[in-house]
Design a protein around this motif. Structure first.
Motif, PDB file in Angstrom:
ATOM      1  N   LEU A  79       0.862  -1.324  -0.051  1.00  0.00           N
ATOM      2  CA  LEU A  79       0.133  -0.080  -0.015  1.00  0.00           C
ATOM      3  C   LEU A  79       1.017   1.133  -0.181  1.00  0.00           C
ATOM      4  O   LEU A  79       1.793   1.350   0.936  1.00  0.00           O
ATOM      5  CB  LEU A  79      -1.004   0.009   1.074  1.00  0.00           C
ATOM      6  N   ASP A  80       0.686   1.939  -1.165  1.00  0.00           N
ATOM      7  CA  ASP A  80       1.558   2.973  -1.126  1.00  0.00           C
ATOM      8  C   ASP A  80       0.998   4.226  -0.411  1.00  0.00           C
ATOM      9  O   ASP A  80       1.564   5.129   0.272  1.00  0.00           O
ATOM     10  CB  ASP A  80       1.915   3.699  -2.804  1.00  0.00           C
ATOM     11  N   LYS A 106      -8.594  -8.545  -3.505  1.00  0.00           N
ATOM     12  CA  LYS A 106      -8.565  -8.839  -2.091  1.00  0.00           C
ATOM     13  C   LYS A 106      -8.052  -8.254  -1.023  1.00  0.00           C
ATOM     14  O   LYS A 106      -8.807  -8.087  -0.002  1.00  0.00           O
ATOM     15  CB  LYS A 106      -8.171 -10.341  -2.179  1.00  0.00           C
ATOM     16  N   TYR A 107      -6.748  -7.713  -1.218  1.00  0.00           N
ATOM     17  CA  TYR A 107      -6.376  -6.901  -0.275  1.00  0.00           C
ATOM     18  C   TYR A 107      -7.033  -5.781   0.047  1.00  0.00           C
ATOM     19  O   TYR A 107      -7.182  -5.224   1.143  1.00  0.00           O
ATOM     20  CB  TYR A 107      -4.650  -6.571  -0.668  1.00  0.00           C
ATOM     21  N   LEU A 108      -7.217  -4.983  -0.917  1.00  0.00           N
ATOM     22  CA  LEU A 108      -8.108  -3.895  -0.976  1.00  0.00           C
ATOM     23  C   LEU A 108      -9.335  -3.946  -0.348  1.00  0.00           C
ATOM     24  O   LEU A 108      -9.820  -2.929   0.567  1.00  0.00           O
ATOM     25  CB  LEU A 108      -7.850  -3.060  -2.271  1.00  0.00           C
ATOM     26  N   LYS A 109      -9.964  -4.637  -0.701  1.00  0.00           N
ATOM     27  CA  LYS A 109     -11.201  -5.059  -0.208  1.00  0.00           C
ATOM     28  C   LYS A 109     -11.463  -5.262   1.353  1.00  0.00           C
ATOM     29  O   LYS A 109     -12.103  -4.615   1.972  1.00  0.00           O
ATOM     30  CB  LYS A 109     -12.050  -6.399  -0.773  1.00  0.00           C
ATOM     31  N   GLU A 110     -10.346  -6.016   1.698  1.00  0.00           N
ATOM     32  CA  GLU A 110     -10.126  -6.207   3.133  1.00  0.00           C
ATOM     33  C   GLU A 110      -9.781  -5.045   4.142  1.00  0.00           C
ATOM     34  O   GLU A 110     -10.121  -4.441   5.170  1.00  0.00           O
ATOM     35  CB  GLU A 110      -9.092  -7.339   3.487  1.00  0.00           C
ATOM     36  N   LEU A 111      -8.901  -4.199   3.310  1.00  0.00           N
ATOM     37  CA  LEU A 111      -8.728  -2.905   3.806  1.00  0.00           C
ATOM     38  C   LEU A 111      -9.678  -1.803   3.988  1.00  0.00           C
ATOM     39  O   LEU A 111      -9.900  -1.434   5.144  1.00  0.00           O
ATOM     40  CB  LEU A 111      -7.458  -2.154   3.011  1.00  0.00           C
ATOM     41  N   LYS A 115     -12.852  -0.183   7.397  1.00  0.00           N
ATOM     42  CA  LYS A 115     -13.232   1.054   7.506  1.00  0.00           C
ATOM     43  C   LYS A 115     -14.624   1.541   7.954  1.00  0.00           C
ATOM     44  O   LYS A 115     -15.292   2.566   7.860  1.00  0.00           O
ATOM     45  CB  LYS A 115     -12.682   2.126   6.342  1.00  0.00           C
ATOM     46  N   ASN A 116     -15.544   0.198   7.817  1.00  0.00           N
ATOM     47  CA  ASN A 116     -16.864   0.186   8.097  1.00  0.00           C
ATOM     48  C   ASN A 116     -17.813   1.030   7.176  1.00  0.00           C
ATOM     49  O   ASN A 116     -18.602   1.857   7.436  1.00  0.00           O
ATOM     50  CB  ASN A 116     -17.294   0.675   9.454  1.00  0.00           C
ATOM     51  N   PRO A 117     -17.611   0.817   5.794  1.00  0.00           N
ATOM     52  CA  PRO A 117     -18.420   1.466   4.910  1.00  0.00           C
ATOM     53  C   PRO A 117     -19.604   1.025   4.869  1.00  0.00           C
ATOM     54  O   PRO A 117     -20.152  -0.258   5.396  1.00  0.00           O
ATOM     55  CB  PRO A 117     -17.783   1.179   3.521  1.00  0.00           C
ATOM     56  N   LEU A 118     -21.032   1.523   4.634  1.00  0.00           N
ATOM     57  CA  LEU A 118     -22.224   0.946   4.535  1.00  0.00           C
ATOM     58  C   LEU A 118     -22.430   0.182   3.685  1.00  0.00           C
ATOM     59  O   LEU A 118     -23.185  -1.080   3.940  1.00  0.00           O
ATOM     60  CB  LEU A 118     -23.262   2.246   4.206  1.00  0.00           C
ATOM     61  N   SER A 119     -21.958   0.223   2.352  1.00  0.00           N
ATOM     62  CA  SER A 119     -21.668  -1.058   1.468  1.00  0.00           C
ATOM     63  C   SER A 119     -20.506  -0.806   0.639  1.00  0.00           C
ATOM     64  O   SER A 119     -19.758   0.453   0.640  1.00  0.00           O
ATOM     65  CB  SER A 119     -22.888  -0.779   0.423  1.00  0.00           C
TER      66      SER A 119
END
Ligand code: IMP
Ligand code: MG
Length: 172
Positions: A79-80, A106-111, A115-119
């Motif tokens: 992650l830059d 997959k890495y970014l989805k987990e990241l 951050k608790n987005p609504l969706s």
């Protein structure tokens, strides 16, 4: 005879329009934060959001590196830089140029999930589905593409060719 794989400009623009219509249908009247994955997604993101009118569009970016100057992924995602907006309670769509092995998304989805987005949904222009190594799919897919090294429309080889307005197979 030229047998290079190509997606021409008109074909791409029509598909991006279709994805924009679908996103408008899914989020009409709501606010969505589009998170572009730099650098590759910058052109797709720019075209996509300019075709969306019925949704309040907010834009943020993340930047990752994995490839280096090679056509093979290193398998390690670094992650830059992270998002700058607060994604908590927001609709988020992660926008990427291509889904290949799936490691990056997959890495970014987990990241972003942390951050608790609504969706949280994923939009990709290209899907090299035959190459998947991890279990991840995109919610909006432009084109399923063959296992060839592609450049243009944001996609690079050693940082070159991102500016080509269409997608083409790079041949040695
Ligand atoms: P993944 O982590 O293997 O899914 O790889 C995703 C990243 O690899 C994308 O963000 C692209 O930057 C890069 N990538 C995958 N396939 C290609 C390609 O054919 N051309 C250029 N870049 C690619
Ligand atoms: Mg790249």
């Amino acid at each position: 005879m030229e047998d290079r794989f190509i997606l021409d400009e008109k074909t791409i623009q029509e598909k991006v329009q279709e994805i924009a219509r679908q996103i408008e249908k899914d989020y009409e009247g709501q606010e969505v934060i589009f998170v572009g994955v730099l650098k590759g997604a910058f052109i797709f993101l720019a075209d996509l959001v300019r075709k969306i009118e019925k949704v309040d569009v907010l834009i943020d970016f993340v930047k990752v590196s994995s490839y280096g100057a090679s056509t093979e992924t290193s398998g390690v995602v670094r992650l830059d830089f992270d998002t700058t907006m607060n994604l908590e309670g927001k609709h988020v769509i992660l926008v990427e140029d291509i889904l290949d092995t799936g490691l990056t998304l997959k890495y970014l989805k987990e990241l972003l999930e942390k951050k608790n987005p609504l969706s949280l949904k994923i939009a990709v222009l290209l899907d090299k589905f035959e190459r998947r190594k991890v279990d991840i799919e995109a919610d909006y897919v432009g084109f399923k593409v063959p296992d060839k090294f592609l450049v243009g429309y944001g996609l690079d080889y050693a940082e070159k060719y991102r500016n080509i307005p269409y997608v083409m197979e790079l041949k040695e």
